[in-house]
Each structure stands twice: as structure tokens, then as C-alpha cells.
Write a protein that holds these residues in place. Structure first.
Motif, PDB file in Angstrom:
ATOM      1  N   ASN A 245      24.764  10.418   5.916  1.00 25.85           N
ATOM      2  CA  ASN A 245      24.486  11.598   5.304  1.00 25.85           C
ATOM      3  C   ASN A 245      25.189  12.012   4.124  1.00 25.85           C
ATOM      4  O   ASN A 245      26.231  11.104   3.760  1.00 25.85           O
ATOM      5  N   SER A 246      25.124  13.011   3.532  1.00 26.56           N
ATOM      6  CA  SER A 246      25.625  13.358   2.363  1.00 26.56           C
ATOM      7  C   SER A 246      27.255  13.941   2.605  1.00 26.56           C
ATOM      8  O   SER A 246      27.536  14.292   3.753  1.00 26.56           O
ATOM      9  N   ALA A 247      28.000  13.981   1.462  1.00 25.57           N
ATOM     10  CA  ALA A 247      29.365  14.574   1.536  1.00 25.57           C
ATOM     11  C   ALA A 247      29.312  16.075   2.300  1.00 25.57           C
ATOM     12  O   ALA A 247      30.100  16.544   2.872  1.00 25.57           O
ATOM     13  N   LEU A 248      28.112  17.105   1.571  1.00 25.49           N
ATOM     14  CA  LEU A 248      28.146  18.207   2.001  1.00 25.49           C
ATOM     15  C   LEU A 248      27.696  18.158   3.511  1.00 25.49           C
ATOM     16  O   LEU A 248      28.417  19.210   4.393  1.00 25.49           O
ATOM     17  N   GLN A 249      26.954  17.549   4.111  1.00 25.21           N
ATOM     18  CA  GLN A 249      26.669  17.410   5.399  1.00 25.21           C
ATOM     19  C   GLN A 249      27.550  17.086   6.186  1.00 25.21           C
ATOM     20  O   GLN A 249      28.032  17.644   7.357  1.00 25.21           O
ATOM     21  N   ALA A 250      28.470  15.974   5.778  1.00 22.53           N
ATOM     22  CA  ALA A 250      29.584  15.539   6.582  1.00 22.53           C
ATOM     23  C   ALA A 250      30.695  16.672   6.728  1.00 22.53           C
ATOM     24  O   ALA A 250      31.308  16.883   7.745  1.00 22.53           O
ATOM     25  N   SER A 251      30.774  17.296   5.541  1.00 19.53           N
ATOM     26  CA  SER A 251      31.926  18.285   5.473  1.00 19.53           C
ATOM     27  C   SER A 251      31.541  19.739   6.292  1.00 19.53           C
ATOM     28  O   SER A 251      32.301  20.155   7.098  1.00 19.53           O
ATOM     29  N   ALA A 252      30.210  19.737   6.574  1.00 23.72           N
ATOM     30  CA  ALA A 252      29.825  20.711   7.342  1.00 23.72           C
ATOM     31  C   ALA A 252      29.863  20.463   8.881  1.00 23.72           C
ATOM     32  O   ALA A 252      30.383  21.465   9.549  1.00 23.72           O
ATOM     33  N   VAL A 253      29.510  19.266   9.299  1.00 28.80           N
ATOM     34  CA  VAL A 253      29.711  18.826  10.646  1.00 28.80           C
ATOM     35  C   VAL A 253      31.401  18.956  10.840  1.00 28.80           C
ATOM     36  O   VAL A 253      31.673  19.609  12.002  1.00 28.80           O
ATOM     37  N   LEU A 254      32.241  18.414  10.183  1.00 31.70           N
ATOM     38  CA  LEU A 254      33.528  18.581  10.557  1.00 31.70           C
ATOM     39  C   LEU A 254      34.049  20.257  10.670  1.00 31.70           C
ATOM     40  O   LEU A 254      34.683  20.428  11.699  1.00 31.70           O
ATOM     41  N   ALA A 255      33.540  21.046   9.905  1.00 26.98           N
ATOM     42  CA  ALA A 255      34.224  22.354   9.765  1.00 26.98           C
ATOM     43  C   ALA A 255      33.380  22.824  11.062  1.00 26.98           C
ATOM     44  O   ALA A 255      34.356  23.673  11.890  1.00 26.98           O
ATOM     45  N   CYS A 256      32.276  22.851  11.288  1.00 27.90           N
ATOM     46  CA  CYS A 256      31.727  23.132  12.630  1.00 27.90           C
ATOM     47  C   CYS A 256      32.508  22.734  13.893  1.00 27.90           C
ATOM     48  O   CYS A 256      32.727  23.562  15.083  1.00 27.90           O
ATOM     49  N   LEU A 257      32.553  21.364  13.991  1.00 24.73           N
ATOM     50  CA  LEU A 257      33.529  20.914  15.088  1.00 24.73           C
ATOM     51  C   LEU A 257      34.779  21.442  15.157  1.00 24.73           C
ATOM     52  O   LEU A 257      35.470  21.516  16.495  1.00 24.73           O
ATOM     53  N   ALA A 258      35.476  21.441  14.030  1.00 22.12           N
ATOM     54  CA  ALA A 258      36.883  22.200  13.860  1.00 22.12           C
ATOM     55  C   ALA A 258      36.912  23.569  14.439  1.00 22.12           C
ATOM     56  O   ALA A 258      37.836  23.839  15.235  1.00 22.12           O
ATOM     57  N   LEU A 259      35.771  24.291  14.197  1.00 24.27           N
ATOM     58  CA  LEU A 259      35.613  25.554  15.074  1.00 24.27           C
ATOM     59  C   LEU A 259      35.270  25.494  16.432  1.00 24.27           C
ATOM     60  O   LEU A 259      35.871  26.218  17.250  1.00 24.27           O
ATOM     61  N   ALA A 260      34.410  24.545  16.903  1.00 24.64           N
ATOM     62  CA  ALA A 260      33.663  24.712  18.113  1.00 24.64           C
ATOM     63  C   ALA A 260      34.567  23.924  19.212  1.00 24.64           C
ATOM     64  O   ALA A 260      34.945  24.562  20.364  1.00 24.64           O
ATOM     65  N   ALA A 261      35.349  23.175  18.832  1.00 27.09           N
ATOM     66  CA  ALA A 261      36.129  22.346  20.018  1.00 27.09           C
ATOM     67  C   ALA A 261      37.147  23.167  20.561  1.00 27.09           C
ATOM     68  O   ALA A 261      37.798  23.267  22.000  1.00 27.09           O
ATOM     69  N   PRO A 262      38.043  23.985  19.433  1.00 25.14           N
ATOM     70  CA  PRO A 262      39.175  24.794  20.093  1.00 25.14           C
ATOM     71  C   PRO A 262      38.504  26.052  20.941  1.00 25.14           C
ATOM     72  O   PRO A 262      39.019  26.423  21.863  1.00 25.14           O
ATOM     73  N   ALA A 263      37.278  26.438  20.385  1.00 24.64           N
ATOM     74  CA  ALA A 263      36.510  27.529  21.207  1.00 24.64           C
ATOM     75  C   ALA A 263      36.231  27.111  22.540  1.00 24.64           C
ATOM     76  O   ALA A 263      36.239  27.978  23.402  1.00 24.64           O
ATOM     77  N   ALA A 264      35.897  25.910  22.699  1.00 26.15           N
ATOM     78  CA  ALA A 264      35.483  25.433  23.995  1.00 26.15           C
ATOM     79  C   ALA A 264      36.604  25.327  25.067  1.00 26.15           C
ATOM     80  O   ALA A 264      36.406  25.457  26.106  1.00 26.15           O
ATOM     81  N   GLY A 265      37.754  25.164  24.294  1.00 21.60           N
ATOM     82  CA  GLY A 265      38.933  24.953  25.141  1.00 21.60           C
ATOM     83  C   GLY A 265      39.527  26.328  25.469  1.00 21.60           C
ATOM     84  O   GLY A 265      40.536  26.087  26.270  1.00 21.60           O
ATOM     85  N   ALA A 266      39.160  27.375  24.752  1.00 18.13           N
ATOM     86  CA  ALA A 266      39.925  28.669  24.981  1.00 18.13           C
ATOM     87  C   ALA A 266      39.517  28.916  26.677  1.00 18.13           C
ATOM     88  O   ALA A 266      38.513  28.729  27.176  1.00 18.13           O
ATOM     89  N   HIS A 267      40.079  30.192  26.915  1.00 16.05           N
ATOM     90  CA  HIS A 267      39.791  30.720  28.215  1.00 16.05           C
ATOM     91  C   HIS A 267      39.842  32.368  27.987  1.00 16.05           C
ATOM     92  O   HIS A 267      40.470  32.964  27.312  1.00 16.05           O
ATOM     93  N   GLY A 268      39.183  32.684  29.028  1.00 13.66           N
ATOM     94  CA  GLY A 268      39.134  34.462  29.480  1.00 13.66           C
ATOM     95  C   GLY A 268      38.344  34.978  28.280  1.00 13.66           C
ATOM     96  O   GLY A 268      37.618  34.582  27.733  1.00 13.66           O
ATOM     97  N   LEU A 269      39.018  36.348  27.890  1.00 10.82           N
ATOM     98  CA  LEU A 269      38.389  37.048  26.880  1.00 10.82           C
ATOM     99  C   LEU A 269      38.264  36.266  25.540  1.00 10.82           C
ATOM    100  O   LEU A 269      37.637  36.551  24.717  1.00 10.82           O
ATOM    101  N   ARG A 270      39.476  35.641  25.279  1.00  6.43           N
ATOM    102  CA  ARG A 270      39.522  34.737  23.878  1.00  6.43           C
ATOM    103  C   ARG A 270      38.309  34.039  23.760  1.00  6.43           C
ATOM    104  O   ARG A 270      37.801  33.934  22.820  1.00  6.43           O
ATOM    105  N   ARG A 271      38.132  33.542  24.901  1.00  7.65           N
ATOM    106  CA  ARG A 271      36.792  32.206  24.650  1.00  7.65           C
ATOM    107  C   ARG A 271      35.746  33.070  24.369  1.00  7.65           C
ATOM    108  O   ARG A 271      34.824  32.764  23.433  1.00  7.65           O
TER     109      ARG A 271
END
Length: 241
Positions: free
Chosen positions: A172-198
């Protein structure tokens, strides 16, 4: 919960979003065997076969051999290949395989050059191997994630084993790769949060992921390519006649 477990949990909870721009990995390349494998009518060895998805894309008269490591096949995918074994020591005779598929496997091997040497050994002269490996992608399947290769790393290791590079391109392109990394950087910590913060993070996650994916897609219509950055590489290696 580890980062890898968080990402896995998120994929399971939102699997139904996979084909929409609300999914963090929407811009990743989809599974595709490529034209060479689609037309191969000899013996195809699938190293790291997992759920045997490749078999569905091959001609009916192709002899398909699903090969996987017991820990991966049974422990991670709940699948049963045709042959259990270690890719560092393939249980096949020299020059008996027409084509090898090895997708997203080499990053999990302790000596990838040894695996390539085994692939070269079992391939018939003129045979080919279709391979891929992540380049810019989070650590996954811990603790069995050991390396990433650049274009030059692929060329080096292929030549060491006597295999010629027929095709080597980013998935994939550099823009697509950057988007995937940005989305995963947001998603993985959100999945690991708990309670109201999650709940708060997941509520924010959808709009953020949607905006990133759509922005990368629209910019990609006219932004120049930059091949130095991608999530993975797709490679075809050929054994000389």
C-alpha cells in the motif's frame, strides 16, 4: 492486558466493521495470492497455511499442501494442516515443489534466511515463491515476532539463497500505511482501557478512525507516491533454471 492482546480484543469486538472505514485496519491490503499462484497447476506448498484460505484461489487440478507449525495451527487458528513441521527444516525432497506461498510468516521465524534456503532447496528449477512480510506494523503474535525487512533486506536474503527477485513492491501507499498506524495507535490503547474511560475512548475512536481513513483515501487520489514507507512488502522470488 498487553498491547497485542488489546488489539486482538478490539478486532474481535468490531469484526463486523472490517469492510468499512470505521475499522482501524480498513486500508490494509486484502489477502490475494497473485496471478502466478492463481494459474499454477503443479504442486503448491503453503507455509503457514492457517485456515487454508489460499486453496480456494487455486485451480482445481493443483496439488495443494498446507504446512504449518503446531503451535500456530492448533493454538492460534484451531486448524489442521496437511503436514505439521518447522519451516527451518521442510520435510520435502529437493526440487519437488513448483511454487511456495509464505505470507506473513518470516517475521515469526528465528532464522528467516534458513527458511528461504529451505524454500530454495525444495523448489524445482524455474519454480517460484510468493512471500510477504510486514514492514511498518505493530508487534503481534507475541512473543514470536522477530524482524522486519526493507527492500534491500529482501534482495540480500534472496540472493544469499540463490533466488532471484522477480517482483518486490509495497502492498500500500505511504499515506495508507500512515493511516493504518495512526488508527492502530488510537485503537489498541482504547481496547486496553477500563470502565468509564474505555467508553469515552471508544466513543471518540469511531469518528477519529473514520476521519483518518477517509482523509488518507482522498489525499491518495492526487498525492505523489513515496515507496519508502508501507505496511508490508509483497515479493516473488524465482529459482533459476
Amino acid at each position: 492486558m498487553s498491547d497485542a492482546s488489546s488489539a486482538s480484543s478490539l478486532r474481535g469486538q468490531f469484526r463486523w466493521l472490517a469492510r468499512t472505514p470505521l475499522h482501524p485496519q480498513w486500508l490494509l491490503a486484502t489477502q490475494d495470492p497473485g496471478p502466478r499462484l492463481r494459474q499454477c497447476r503443479g504442486t503448491v506448498l503453503d507455509i503457514g497455511a492457517a485456515n487454508r484460505w489460499l486453496a480456494l484461489h487455486l485451480p482445481e487440478d493443483t496439488r495443494y499442501i498446507a504446512f504449518d507449525y503446531p503451535t500456530t495451527a492448533v493454538g492460534m487458528y484451531g486448524c489442521r494442516p496437511d503436514v505439521f513441521g518447522d519451516a527451518h527444516r521442510l520435510p520435502f525432497a529437493d526440487a519437488t515443489i513448483d511454487a511456495v506461498a509464505c505470507f506473513e510468516v518470516l517475521e515469526h521465524t528465528r532464522d528467516p534466511d534458513a527458511v528461504l534456503a529451505e524454500i530454495a532447496r525444495v523448489l524445482k528449477p524455474g519454480g517460484f515463491a510468493e512471500l510477504s512480510m510486514p514492514f511498518l506494523y505493530p508487534v503481534h503474535d507475541v512473543p514470536y515476532d522477530f524482524q522486519r525487512w526493507t527492500v534491500h533486506g529482501w534482495e540480500r536474503s534472496g540472493s544469499r539463497c540463490g533466488l532471484e527477485v522477480e517482483r518486490l513492491q509495497p502492498t500500500n501507499s505511504a499515506l495508507q500505511a500512515s493511516a493504518v498506524l495512526a488508527c492502530l495507535a488510537l485503537a489498541a490503547p482504547a481496547a486496553g482501557a477500563h470502565g468509564l474511560r474505555r467508553l469515552l475512548l471508544l466513543a471518540l475512536l469511531g469518528p477519529l478512525v473514520l476521519a483518518i481513513n477517509l482523509a488518507a483515501t482522498m489525499l491518495g487520489w492526487f498525492w505523489p507516491e513515496w515507496p519508502a514507507l508501507t505496511t508490508s512488502y509483497r515479493v516473488t522470488l524465482r529459482k533459476p533454471q
